[in-house]
Structures are given as structure tokens and as C-alpha cells.
Design a protein around this motif. Structure first.
Motif, PDB file in Angstrom:
ATOM      1  N   TYR A  83       4.655  -4.857   5.406  1.00 26.71           N
ATOM      2  CA  TYR A  83       4.998  -3.503   5.875  1.00 26.71           C
ATOM      3  C   TYR A  83       3.968  -2.964   6.878  1.00 26.71           C
ATOM      4  O   TYR A  83       4.325  -2.458   7.943  1.00 26.71           O
ATOM      5  CB  TYR A  83       5.154  -2.556   4.682  1.00 26.71           C
ATOM      6  CG  TYR A  83       5.479  -1.140   5.105  1.00 26.71           C
ATOM      7  CD1 TYR A  83       6.726  -0.826   5.658  1.00 26.71           C
ATOM      8  CD2 TYR A  83       4.539  -0.123   4.974  1.00 26.71           C
ATOM      9  CE1 TYR A  83       7.021   0.460   6.076  1.00 26.71           C
ATOM     10  CE2 TYR A  83       4.830   1.173   5.385  1.00 26.71           C
ATOM     11  CZ  TYR A  83       6.076   1.455   5.928  1.00 26.71           C
ATOM     12  OH  TYR A  83       6.362   2.736   6.341  1.00 26.71           O
ATOM     13  N   GLN A  84       2.692  -3.086   6.537  1.00 27.01           N
ATOM     14  CA  GLN A  84       1.645  -2.591   7.447  1.00 27.01           C
ATOM     15  C   GLN A  84       1.703  -3.320   8.796  1.00 27.01           C
ATOM     16  O   GLN A  84       1.595  -2.688   9.850  1.00 27.01           O
ATOM     17  CB  GLN A  84       0.270  -2.757   6.798  1.00 27.01           C
ATOM     18  CG  GLN A  84      -0.902  -2.495   7.707  1.00 27.01           C
ATOM     19  CD  GLN A  84      -1.114  -1.031   8.038  1.00 27.01           C
ATOM     20  OE1 GLN A  84      -1.557  -0.250   7.203  1.00 27.01           O
ATOM     21  NE2 GLN A  84      -0.796  -0.646   9.273  1.00 27.01           N
TER      22      GLN A  84
ATOM     23  N   GLY B 141      -4.685  -9.479   4.922  1.00 23.82           N
ATOM     24  CA  GLY B 141      -3.894  -9.061   3.760  1.00 23.82           C
ATOM     25  C   GLY B 141      -2.483  -8.679   4.154  1.00 23.82           C
ATOM     26  O   GLY B 141      -2.080  -7.524   4.084  1.00 23.82           O
TER      27      GLY B 141
ATOM     28  N   ARG C 242      -4.392 -18.086   5.419  1.00 22.82           N
ATOM     29  CA  ARG C 242      -5.833 -18.295   5.581  1.00 22.82           C
ATOM     30  C   ARG C 242      -6.623 -17.424   4.619  1.00 22.82           C
ATOM     31  O   ARG C 242      -6.112 -16.426   4.123  1.00 22.82           O
ATOM     32  CB  ARG C 242      -6.294 -17.856   6.982  1.00 22.82           C
ATOM     33  CG  ARG C 242      -5.766 -18.610   8.134  1.00 22.82           C
ATOM     34  CD  ARG C 242      -6.327 -20.007   8.231  1.00 22.82           C
ATOM     35  NE  ARG C 242      -5.630 -20.699   9.313  1.00 22.82           N
ATOM     36  CZ  ARG C 242      -5.984 -20.600  10.581  1.00 22.82           C
ATOM     37  NH1 ARG C 242      -7.042 -19.904  10.931  1.00 22.82           N
ATOM     38  NH2 ARG C 242      -5.288 -21.207  11.517  1.00 22.82           N
TER      39      ARG C 242
ATOM     40  N   SER D 112       0.830  -1.207   0.000  1.00 17.30           N
ATOM     41  CA  SER D 112       0.000   0.000   0.000  1.00 17.30           C
ATOM     42  C   SER D 112       0.867   1.261   0.000  1.00 17.30           C
ATOM     43  O   SER D 112       2.005   1.255   0.478  1.00 17.30           O
ATOM     44  CB  SER D 112      -0.905   0.031   1.234  1.00 17.30           C
ATOM     45  OG  SER D 112      -1.742  -1.108   1.264  1.00 17.30           O
TER      46      SER D 112
ATOM     47  N   VAL E  88      -3.069 -12.238   8.302  1.00 14.02           N
ATOM     48  CA  VAL E  88      -3.571 -13.347   7.494  1.00 14.02           C
ATOM     49  C   VAL E  88      -3.380 -13.029   6.012  1.00 14.02           C
ATOM     50  O   VAL E  88      -3.693 -11.923   5.575  1.00 14.02           O
ATOM     51  CB  VAL E  88      -5.082 -13.522   7.800  1.00 14.02           C
ATOM     52  CG1 VAL E  88      -5.707 -14.515   6.854  1.00 14.02           C
ATOM     53  CG2 VAL E  88      -5.299 -13.948   9.235  1.00 14.02           C
TER      54      VAL E  88
ATOM     55  N   GLU F 147      -4.884  -8.282  11.136  1.00 12.35           N
ATOM     56  CA  GLU F 147      -4.776  -7.677   9.811  1.00 12.35           C
ATOM     57  C   GLU F 147      -5.149  -8.715   8.757  1.00 12.35           C
ATOM     58  O   GLU F 147      -4.633  -9.837   8.786  1.00 12.35           O
ATOM     59  CB  GLU F 147      -3.343  -7.193   9.538  1.00 12.35           C
ATOM     60  CG  GLU F 147      -3.236  -6.570   8.146  1.00 12.35           C
ATOM     61  CD  GLU F 147      -1.817  -6.383   7.604  1.00 12.35           C
ATOM     62  OE1 GLU F 147      -1.627  -5.528   6.730  1.00 12.35           O
ATOM     63  OE2 GLU F 147      -0.905  -7.112   8.049  1.00 12.35           O
TER      64      GLU F 147
ATOM     65  N   VAL G 233      -6.082  -3.296  -4.016  1.00 15.75           N
ATOM     66  CA  VAL G 233      -6.231  -4.546  -4.775  1.00 15.75           C
ATOM     67  C   VAL G 233      -7.444  -5.272  -4.183  1.00 15.75           C
ATOM     68  O   VAL G 233      -7.801  -5.052  -3.033  1.00 15.75           O
ATOM     69  CB  VAL G 233      -4.974  -5.451  -4.690  1.00 15.75           C
ATOM     70  CG1 VAL G 233      -3.786  -4.808  -5.389  1.00 15.75           C
ATOM     71  CG2 VAL G 233      -4.609  -5.802  -3.256  1.00 15.75           C
TER      72      VAL G 233
HETATM   73  N1  SAH Z   1      -0.892  -4.870   4.051  1.00 19.92           N
HETATM   74  C1  SAH Z   1      -0.186  -5.175   2.823  1.00 19.92           C
HETATM   75  C2  SAH Z   1      -1.007  -4.823   1.613  1.00 19.92           C
HETATM   76  C3  SAH Z   1      -0.928  -5.894   0.575  1.00 19.92           C
HETATM   77  S1  SAH Z   1      -2.144  -5.822  -0.706  1.00 19.92           S
HETATM   78  C4  SAH Z   1       1.175  -4.522   2.796  1.00 19.92           C
HETATM   79  O1  SAH Z   1       1.483  -3.714   3.690  1.00 19.92           O
HETATM   80  O2  SAH Z   1       1.970  -4.815   1.897  1.00 19.92           O
HETATM   81  C5  SAH Z   1      -3.466  -6.776  -0.019  1.00 19.92           C
HETATM   82  C6  SAH Z   1      -3.166  -8.209   0.291  1.00 19.92           C
HETATM   83  O3  SAH Z   1      -4.413  -8.805   0.695  1.00 19.92           O
HETATM   84  C7  SAH Z   1      -2.683  -9.060  -0.884  1.00 19.92           C
HETATM   85  O4  SAH Z   1      -1.468  -9.673  -0.544  1.00 19.92           O
HETATM   86  C8  SAH Z   1      -3.797 -10.093  -1.091  1.00 19.92           C
HETATM   87  O5  SAH Z   1      -3.316 -11.365  -1.495  1.00 19.92           O
HETATM   88  C9  SAH Z   1      -4.429 -10.155   0.288  1.00 19.92           C
HETATM   89  N2  SAH Z   1      -5.803 -10.640   0.344  1.00 19.92           N
HETATM   90  C10 SAH Z   1      -6.840 -10.361  -0.491  1.00 19.92           C
HETATM   91  N3  SAH Z   1      -7.949 -11.020  -0.113  1.00 19.92           N
HETATM   92  C11 SAH Z   1      -7.628 -11.734   1.009  1.00 19.92           C
HETATM   93  C12 SAH Z   1      -8.343 -12.625   1.867  1.00 19.92           C
HETATM   94  N4  SAH Z   1      -9.608 -12.960   1.650  1.00 19.92           N
HETATM   95  N5  SAH Z   1      -7.686 -13.177   2.913  1.00 19.92           N
HETATM   96  C13 SAH Z   1      -6.371 -12.877   3.155  1.00 19.92           C
HETATM   97  N6  SAH Z   1      -5.644 -12.043   2.375  1.00 19.92           N
HETATM   98  C14 SAH Z   1      -6.266 -11.476   1.313  1.00 19.92           C
END
Ligand code: SAH
Length: 215
Positions: free
Chosen positions: A93-94, A88, A135, A64, A108, A86, A206
């Protein structure tokens, strides 16, 4: 990987620009000032790490934009020892920003590839307060519920019921909702039965996808 004076200087400027864009929470800015964002990127993109931009990571996902990370983190009003879920993990990084602020983080990811890579990175960086899980986040992470805070970092069509249920009374869920573009929602659990929803403006993420993507 190295964190040089040059990186630190670029990071200081990025943090100043976030302040100018309206991020006011000092604890968020301090965490982003110490955390080397370039560690979370492929070397091809490391040069761009301190621009306020989303960048590609593996599996067609993105890290992000720093402003978005700061904005979501600020909305969560993180306190030390908060138990945070969290959805995703992505680059991690987040999760690392939350971990640096002293939260206990459960994160997750649905892409197995990213899950393995990021779990290793966070462990190598010494984060003992971040736990990674492979997951489908639409089900939350029931075994450690309830959470003080829940953060979704992918754009969801709707708010998953499981996440509402896994929130403590008094807890908050921050989630971007919408198909092409998203509205940032903050949902506060007022009582067992009542939730209050706030709208915090337009963002682009995304997509949130149900199910997992094994290697
Ligand atoms: N927080 C991340 C942002 C990554 S983009 C960072 O700091 O880089 C969002 C992420 O959410 C992607 O890696 C995607 O694969 C994941 N994602 C999307 N739907 C999801 C779901 N149902 N369960 C877990 N992860 C999910």
C-alpha cells in the motif's frame, strides 16, 4: 476486486479525517483518495480498510495505519520522478501511494511470501513505476543507489549505515527508530559527510529484522 461507490465514499471520509488529524499535503491526500486500500487486504479485513487502523497481513506483519502512511509520505516531500527506496514492502500500500504520486519506487521485503504476493498485486494493478525485490533491507539496494528519498516502514533499533550511504546529497531518509516504540526520524544528507537529524514524534511499527525469510 471491485472499487465501488461505497468504497469511494468511505475513502473520502478517511481522507477528511486525515486532514483533521493534521495531514496538509494535498498530493498525499489525493493519492490516498484514489487508491483502493481494500485491494491490499485479505477479504476478511476488507470491511475495515477505511478505518484509520493498522491491520494484519500475512507473515504476522501489518499494513500501516493510514495516518502513519500519510505522515511518513508527507515528511518525504515527494516530487514526480523522485527515486525512492522503501524498506518493508508488506502489503504494497505505501509503495502504491508513492507510485500514485509519480515517484519511481524500489521496494524491498525480507519475507519471500509477501514479496511474491505483493509484486503480483502491484503488477496486476498496473504500476509500472514500482519494482519489488526480495532482500534484507538493512543493506539497502546498492545497485540502484543513490536515492532521492528512503523510507523505512518497520521499527529499527538503529539507522542502518547502508541507508545513509545510499542517499543522495540533499536527499532524505524517514525511519522509525526504537525497540518497543519508535521515534520518527527524518535525516537529511546535507553534504557528503554531514547529516541533519529531526525528530517527528512517537509511532509504533512491527520490528525491523535483519536477514531474509525464504518460503
Ligand atoms: N509498507 C508496508 C508496511 C508493512 S509492515 C505496507 O504498506 O503494508 C513492515 C514490513 O517490513 C514487513 O512486511 C516486514 O516483513 C518488513 N521488514 C522488516 N524488516 C525488514 C528488512 N530488514 N528488510 C526488508 N523488509 C523488512
Amino acid at each position: 476486486m471491485e472499487d465501488t461507490y461505497r468504497h469511494k465514499g468511505l475513502r473520502r471520509k478517511l481522507v477528511e479525517s486525515l486532514r483533521e488529524k493534521g495531514i496538509t499535503e494535498e498530493k498525499v491526500l489525493a493519492a490516498m483518495d484514489v487508491l483502493p486500500r481494500h485491494f491490499f487486504l485479505d477479504s476478511a479485513f476488507a470491511e475495515l480498510a477505511y478505518q484509520d487502523k493498522a491491520l494484519p497481513i500475512e507473515c504476522e506483519q501489518t499494513i500501516s495505519q493510514p495516518y502513519t502512511v500519510a505522515f511518513q509520505t508527507q515528511l518525504l516531500e515527494i516530487k514526480k520522478r523522485d527515486k525512492v527506496l522503501e524498506i518493508g514492502t508488506g502489503s504494497g500500500y505505501q509503495a502504491a501511494v508513492l507510485g500514485t504520486m509519480g515517484a519511481r519506487v524500489f521496494t524491498v521485503e525480507r519475507q519471500e511470501n509477501l514479496f511474491h504476493k505483493t509484486r503480483k498485486l502491484l503488477a496486476d494493478m498496473g504500476f509500472q513505476n514500482i519494482r519489488c525485490y526480495f532482500r534484507d533491507g538493512s543493506k539497502g539496494l546498492a545497485e540502484f543507489a543513490p536515492y532521492d528519498k528512503i523510507l523505512v516502514t518497520a521499527g529499527a533499533d538503529e539507522v542502518p549505515q547502508a541507508l545513509l550511504e545510499q542517499l543522495k546529497v540533499g536527499g532524505m531518509l524517514v525511519i522509525p527508530v526504537g525497540r518497543r516504540a519508535q521515534k520518527m526520524k527524518r535525516i537529511i544528507r546535507k553534504t557528503e559527510m554531514e547529516y541533519m537529524e529531526e525528530d517527528w514524534g512517537d509511532f509504533r511499527f512491527v520490528p525491523f529484522v535483519k536477514g531474509t525469510e525464504p518460503l
